[in-house]
Design a protein around this motif. Structure first.
Motif, short mmCIF file in Angstrom:
data_model
loop_
_atom_site.label_atom_id
_atom_site.label_comp_id
_atom_site.label_asym_id
_atom_site.label_seq_id
_atom_site.Cartn_x
_atom_site.Cartn_y
_atom_site.Cartn_z
N ASN A 116 0.83 -1.22 0.00
CA ASN A 116 0.00 0.00 0.00
C ASN A 116 0.86 1.26 0.00
O ASN A 116 0.50 2.28 0.60
CB ASN A 116 -0.94 0.01 1.20
N TYR A 117 2.03 1.18 -0.66
CA TYR A 117 2.92 2.33 -0.85
C TYR A 117 3.61 2.78 0.45
O TYR A 117 4.08 3.90 0.53
CB TYR A 117 2.17 3.53 -1.46
N THR A 118 3.68 1.93 1.43
CA THR A 118 4.25 2.33 2.71
C THR A 118 5.39 1.42 3.15
O THR A 118 5.50 0.27 2.71
CB THR A 118 3.19 2.33 3.84
N VAL A 119 6.22 1.97 4.02
CA VAL A 119 7.21 1.21 4.78
C VAL A 119 6.89 1.43 6.25
O VAL A 119 6.86 2.58 6.72
CB VAL A 119 8.65 1.66 4.48
N GLU A 120 6.60 0.36 6.96
CA GLU A 120 6.35 0.46 8.39
C GLU A 120 7.62 0.05 9.14
O GLU A 120 8.33 -0.88 8.73
CB GLU A 120 5.17 -0.40 8.81
N VAL A 121 7.89 0.74 10.24
CA VAL A 121 9.12 0.56 10.99
C VAL A 121 8.79 -0.02 12.37
O VAL A 121 7.98 0.55 13.11
CB VAL A 121 9.89 1.88 11.14
N ILE A 122 9.41 -1.16 12.70
CA ILE A 122 9.18 -1.85 13.97
C ILE A 122 10.41 -1.72 14.85
O ILE A 122 11.54 -1.97 14.40
CB ILE A 122 8.86 -3.33 13.73
N ASN A 123 10.23 -1.33 16.10
CA ASN A 123 11.31 -1.28 17.07
C ASN A 123 11.58 -2.67 17.61
O ASN A 123 10.65 -3.35 18.07
CB ASN A 123 10.93 -0.33 18.21
N THR A 124 12.83 -3.14 17.57
CA THR A 124 13.13 -4.52 17.97
C THR A 124 13.16 -4.71 19.48
O THR A 124 13.19 -5.85 19.95
CB THR A 124 14.48 -4.99 17.37
N GLN A 125 13.16 -3.63 20.24
CA GLN A 125 13.09 -3.76 21.69
C GLN A 125 11.65 -3.98 22.16
O GLN A 125 11.38 -4.82 23.03
CB GLN A 125 13.68 -2.51 22.36
N THR A 126 10.74 -3.21 21.56
CA THR A 126 9.33 -3.27 22.00
C THR A 126 8.45 -4.10 21.07
O THR A 126 7.34 -4.47 21.45
CB THR A 126 8.76 -1.86 22.06
N ASP A 127 8.95 -4.36 19.84
CA ASP A 127 8.17 -5.04 18.81
C ASP A 127 6.88 -4.29 18.49
O ASP A 127 5.84 -4.89 18.18
CB ASP A 127 7.87 -6.50 19.21
N GLU A 128 6.95 -2.98 18.55
CA GLU A 128 5.84 -2.11 18.19
C GLU A 128 6.19 -1.30 16.95
O GLU A 128 7.36 -0.96 16.72
CB GLU A 128 5.50 -1.15 19.35
N ILE A 129 5.17 -0.97 16.15
CA ILE A 129 5.37 -0.09 15.00
C ILE A 129 5.56 1.33 15.51
O ILE A 129 4.72 1.85 16.25
CB ILE A 129 4.18 -0.17 14.03
N VAL A 130 6.68 1.96 15.14
CA VAL A 130 6.99 3.29 15.66
C VAL A 130 6.76 4.40 14.63
O VAL A 130 6.63 5.56 15.00
CB VAL A 130 8.45 3.35 16.18
N ARG A 131 6.71 4.06 13.35
CA ARG A 131 6.38 5.08 12.35
C ARG A 131 6.07 4.39 11.02
O ARG A 131 6.38 3.21 10.81
CB ARG A 131 7.50 6.10 12.16
N SER A 132 5.48 5.18 10.13
CA SER A 132 5.11 4.69 8.80
C SER A 132 5.49 5.75 7.78
O SER A 132 5.20 6.94 7.96
CB SER A 132 3.60 4.40 8.74
N LEU A 133 6.16 5.32 6.72
CA LEU A 133 6.61 6.23 5.66
C LEU A 133 5.86 5.90 4.38
O LEU A 133 5.69 4.73 4.03
CB LEU A 133 8.11 6.09 5.44
N THR A 134 5.40 6.93 3.67
CA THR A 134 4.62 6.74 2.45
C THR A 134 5.42 7.20 1.23
O THR A 134 6.10 8.23 1.29
CB THR A 134 3.30 7.52 2.52
N PHE A 135 5.29 6.45 0.12
CA PHE A 135 6.07 6.74 -1.08
C PHE A 135 5.19 6.80 -2.33
O PHE A 135 4.00 6.47 -2.28
CB PHE A 135 7.19 5.71 -1.23
N HIS A 136 5.80 7.21 -3.43
CA HIS A 136 5.08 7.43 -4.69
C HIS A 136 4.81 6.15 -5.44
O HIS A 136 3.99 6.12 -6.36
CB HIS A 136 5.90 8.35 -5.58
N ASP A 137 5.53 5.09 -5.10
CA ASP A 137 5.46 3.82 -5.82
C ASP A 137 5.46 2.70 -4.78
O ASP A 137 5.72 2.94 -3.60
CB ASP A 137 6.68 3.70 -6.75
N VAL A 138 5.17 1.49 -5.21
CA VAL A 138 5.11 0.37 -4.27
C VAL A 138 6.52 -0.08 -3.89
O VAL A 138 7.28 -0.54 -4.75
CB VAL A 138 4.34 -0.82 -4.88
N PRO A 139 6.92 0.05 -2.62
CA PRO A 139 8.24 -0.40 -2.21
C PRO A 139 8.26 -1.92 -2.07
O PRO A 139 7.44 -2.50 -1.36
CB PRO A 139 8.44 0.28 -0.85
N VAL A 140 9.18 -2.57 -2.76
CA VAL A 140 9.30 -4.03 -2.65
C VAL A 140 10.48 -4.45 -1.79
O VAL A 140 10.61 -5.61 -1.42
CB VAL A 140 9.39 -4.68 -4.05
#
Length: 351
Positions: A116-140
């Motif tokens: 869905n055109y996003t990169v979600e970032v997970i913190n490895t200490q908490t295993d929680e999503i800490v931010r989401s980045l949106t782009f113009h194309d589908v990141p693979v």
């Protein structure tokens, strides 16, 4: 699981190889000292496809205490966390099906590229999503690179450099020589970047940020439309060779990093999904889909393989091939695992 005498005689490093089995919604664990399967870790309670997590790609934290699984299951989309210290498994709900999963250089974050055109970032200490980045194309694919920036490959065949916190453009996307650049590998000096795509290996000068050349996956001098799909890659422990797996053909390509020439091929029964190494660099491990899928050739065959791997499952077991990175010779007899094994990870034993 019985082993060939050769496997027992060729003792490997003390540690474990984790291999995802998408068709069975589980991860198989192999003792690499004796090349024996010790257990299976179910990621959910659904035994077979089409439902379930469908684990396909594994990565580990630097200390090997946690293993993260890129799951291709649709309902719901998740990343699984295997905590080897606590002996637990949990799922992290993400916003869309993960297309790739990579860890930051410092091991503190997981980057999940999604459809869905996003990169979600997970913190490895908490295993929680800490931010989401949106782009113009589908990141693979989204990987850490020089400068601690994000190097993101997009489905259309372009790759750009972005700020890891804001997603701001650092270097504008450039064409990599093929579509679906879902995996790429830096040389040890970070001067060159090898990009795996359909159906070529792109070589990028990182400082000048330009495509230097494309290497045909056929081993021939020029490209053909039916060349296999360069799928994943990894540097040898000494940094002198690049190993490239292929969808749509058998074998692992071995590329000389100094000359950018294919020097040899390690034979496999079918298409391979991934390669990894033990911590001491003395053993390499290849996930091979097996002979039952070897008839699927060319990028079209690779696309069918990919769909079968993460979508529908298919009959016929896969195998894990062990080899010596110093000689690229296969060690012992391949170990049989479940259908369509995914991208594995080696970790040291938990003390």
């Amino acid at each position: 699981m019985k082993n060939n005498k050769n496997n027992l005689e060729a003792l490997g490093p003390i540690g474990e190889l984790y291999v995802p089995e998408a068709h069975l919604n589980r991860v198989v664990v192999i003792d690499t000292t004796t090349s024996t399967i010790t257990r299976h870790i179910p990621l959910d309670d659904i035994p077979i496809l089409p439902l379930g997590s469908r684990p396909s790609v594994l990565i580990a934290t630097p200390d090997g205490s946690k293993i993260y699984s890129d799951n291709f299951g649709l309902i719901p989309p998740t990343v699984s966390v295997i905590n080897r210290v606590e002996n637990t498994v949990r799922s992290i709900l993400v916003s869309h099906v993960p297309l790739g999963i990579f860890i930051s250089n410092d091991g503190e974050e997981i980057y999940v590229s999604e459809g869905n055109y996003t990169v979600e970032v997970i913190n490895t200490q908490t295993d929680e999503i800490v931010r989401s980045l949106t782009f113009h194309d589908v990141p693979v694919a989204c990987m850490s690179g020089p400068g601690d920036h994000l190097y993101i490959g997009f489905g259309t065949g372009y790759l750009g450099v972005y700020d890891k916190l804001t997603g701001e453009v650092i270097k504008e996307p450039i064409y990599v020589g093929g579509t679906l650049p879902a995996w790429f590998t830096f040389t040890q000096d970070n001067k060159k970047l090898y990009v795996d795509a359909v159906n070529a290996i792109g070589v990028i000068d990182v400082d000048q940020w330009k495509l230097l050349k494309t290497i045909p996956t056929s081993g021939e001098l020029s490209h053909k439309t039916d060349d296999p799909w360069a799928f994943t890659s990894i540097l040898s422990p000494d940094g002198k060779k690049l190993y490239v797996s292929l969808l749509g053909d058998s074998g692992i390509l071995v590329l000389d990093v100094d000359t950018d020439q294919i020097s040899k091929t390690i034979e496999t029964a079918g298409s391979a999904t991934g390669i990894t190494f033990s911590g001491d660099g003395k053993r390499g491990y290849i996930s091979d889909m097996g002979a039952s899928l070897s008839f699927l050739k060319t990028p079209i065959g690779g696309a069918i393989l990919g769909t079968a791997w993460v979508g529908f499952g298919i009959t016929g077991n896969g195998q894990i091939i062990t080899f010596d990175p110093s000689t690229d010779e296969i060690i012992g007899t391949p170990l049989t695992v479940g259908p369509t094994p995914g991208i594995p990870v080696w970790v040291p034993s938990i003390q």
